[in-house]
Design a protein around this motif. Structure first.
Motif, short mmCIF file in Angstrom:
data_model
loop_
_atom_site.label_atom_id
_atom_site.label_comp_id
_atom_site.label_asym_id
_atom_site.label_seq_id
_atom_site.Cartn_x
_atom_site.Cartn_y
_atom_site.Cartn_z
N GLY A 126 -5.68 2.82 -1.97
CA GLY A 126 -4.27 2.72 -1.66
C GLY A 126 -3.55 4.05 -1.56
O GLY A 126 -2.32 4.12 -1.67
N GLY A 127 -4.30 5.12 -1.35
CA GLY A 127 -3.66 6.42 -1.20
C GLY A 127 -3.23 7.07 -2.50
O GLY A 127 -2.51 8.06 -2.50
N ARG A 142 0.65 7.50 -3.64
CA ARG A 142 1.37 8.65 -4.15
C ARG A 142 0.40 9.59 -4.87
O ARG A 142 -0.70 9.21 -5.23
N GLN A 143 0.90 10.77 -5.09
CA GLN A 143 0.13 11.78 -5.79
C GLN A 143 0.56 11.77 -7.26
O GLN A 143 1.75 11.83 -7.56
N LEU A 144 -0.41 11.68 -8.15
CA LEU A 144 -0.13 11.66 -9.58
C LEU A 144 -0.34 13.07 -10.14
O LEU A 144 -1.40 13.66 -10.00
N ASP A 175 -4.21 -3.58 -10.02
CA ASP A 175 -5.24 -3.95 -11.00
C ASP A 175 -6.54 -3.22 -10.73
O ASP A 175 -7.25 -2.82 -11.66
N GLU A 176 -6.86 -3.04 -9.44
CA GLU A 176 -8.09 -2.34 -9.08
C GLU A 176 -8.06 -0.89 -9.55
O GLU A 176 -9.05 -0.38 -10.09
N ASN A 177 -6.93 -0.22 -9.36
CA ASN A 177 -6.83 1.18 -9.78
C ASN A 177 -6.74 1.31 -11.30
O ASN A 177 -7.24 2.27 -11.87
N THR A 211 0.83 -1.20 0.00
CA THR A 211 0.00 0.00 0.00
C THR A 211 0.86 1.25 0.00
O THR A 211 0.63 2.19 -0.75
N LEU A 212 1.90 1.25 0.86
CA LEU A 212 2.78 2.40 0.93
C LEU A 212 3.53 2.59 -0.37
O LEU A 212 3.79 3.73 -0.79
#
Length: 336
Positions: free
Chosen positions: A59-60, A27-29, A250-252, A22-23
């Motif tokens: 997942g952040g 992140r920020q895209l 895969d989910e994202n 997860t970590l």
């Protein structure tokens, strides 16, 4: 004791594994837009898209807009994405000549009348593989176009294309300048924020653009005459870095896939066309802008003036045979 240690270690590893994963993904895209945050594409297209996607990502991971060319100038957007400086960006394919040459088929006058038609053409070409090579380095979120441009003129109203002879016009692209030359006009490259000043100072006598830009940059104050002939349309895209996309869970990926492709392009086109029509209606009601609406004979003169545009575009491509096939597919999709 040894068994208890093994059990404790196993539990610790089991708990740490998903946390580490997860970590690693959190992140920020970065999403780059050369428009300011309040600009049409930034506020009406990109931000609403991000809001919908961010609400579903896990997942952040989240997208964040970097507007106003913070990450790079308008022509640099495709390279920013390819290099990973931006994870996603609003890209105008014709700003980088030679990189997306076949996407410029929508610049041929008469092919695209509105955003819906432009989106249909570009997505059909992408889906049948005709544009695959141009976008092979990217995850395509959406391909779409502007509506057909109109002529905004500061001087006398323009009804006939011959009346453009000798004028300097703000050009949207290299091919746009070639088209101006067909009627004796000259194309001048001006960044969007400088068009008002260019018209005010007489650097240019007019511009070809869409109604949103006309309102945003207050061009009604310096170019009160609008000739409604359909000129070129500009291809537009939202592109994502492939490595960024591939690194997601895969989910994202599924979330982004759901918000990509033809359906997203059609939604964008609907926003573009609705806005264009609303702004035109508002200016017509206001009565301070002169719309030059062409009759059938007038329009025929414009069609004739740019009748060599298709051949010029095909001959200007690296592979004229491939370009001719693209042009034929575009006409078929448009129902011509």
């Amino acid at each position: 004791m040894f068994k208890r240690l093994l059990k404790t270690t196993a539990v610790a590893l089991f708990c740490a594994a998903p946390l580490s994963a997860t970590l690693a993904e959190a992140r920020q895209l970065r999403v780059s837009s050369f428009e300011p945050a309040q600009g049409f594409y930034s506020s009406k297209i990109i931000q609403p898209w991000m809001d919908k996607v961010n609400a579903k990502l896990s997942g952040g991971v989240e997208f964040k807009l970097y507007p106003g060319s913070i990450l790079g100038a308008p022509p640099a957007q495709a390279d920013l994405v390819k290099a990973g400086v931006a994870d996603m960006a609003l890209v105008v394919p014709t700003y980088t000549p030679g990189v997306f040459p076949l996407s410029g088929v929508v610049e041929i006058p008469g092919i695209v009348k509105n955003g819906a038609m432009g989106a249909d053409i570009l997505n059909t070409l992408l889906e049948d593989g005709s544009l695959a090579a141009e976008y092979s380095n990217y995850k395509v979120i959406a391909l779409f176009t502007t509506p057909a441009y109109r002529f905004f003129v500061s001087g006398d109203p323009v009804t006939q294309p011959s009346e453009l002879s000798g004028l300097k016009l703000r050009s949207p692209s290299k091919f746009g300048s070639e088209l101006f030359a067909m009627v004796g006009a000259s194309g001048v490259g001006l960044p969007a924020p400088q068009v008002y000043e260019g018209l005010e100072r007489g650097v240019v006598s007019g511009a070809v653009w869409v109604m949103d830009a006309y309102r945003t940059f207050r061009l009604n104050e310096v170019a009160p005459n609008i000739t409604t002939t359909g000129f070129i349309a500009t291809p537009m895209s939202i592109l994502m870095n492939k490595n960024t996309y591939d690194s997601l869970s895969d989910e994202n990926k599924a979330v982004i896939d759901e918000m990509s492709g033809r359906a997203t392009a059609e939604w964008i086109a609907s926003v573009i066309d609705t806005t264009d029509a609303e702004i035109e209606t508002s200016f017509r009601k206001d009565g301070k802008v002169n719309f030059v609406d062409l009759d059938e004979a007038d329009q025929a003169a414009w069609d004739e003036a740019f009748s060599g545009a298709a051949e010029a575009w095909v001959n200007g491509q690296p592979d004229a045979e491939v370009a001719a096939t693209i042009l034929r597919r575009a006409h078929e999709t448009a129902g011509d």
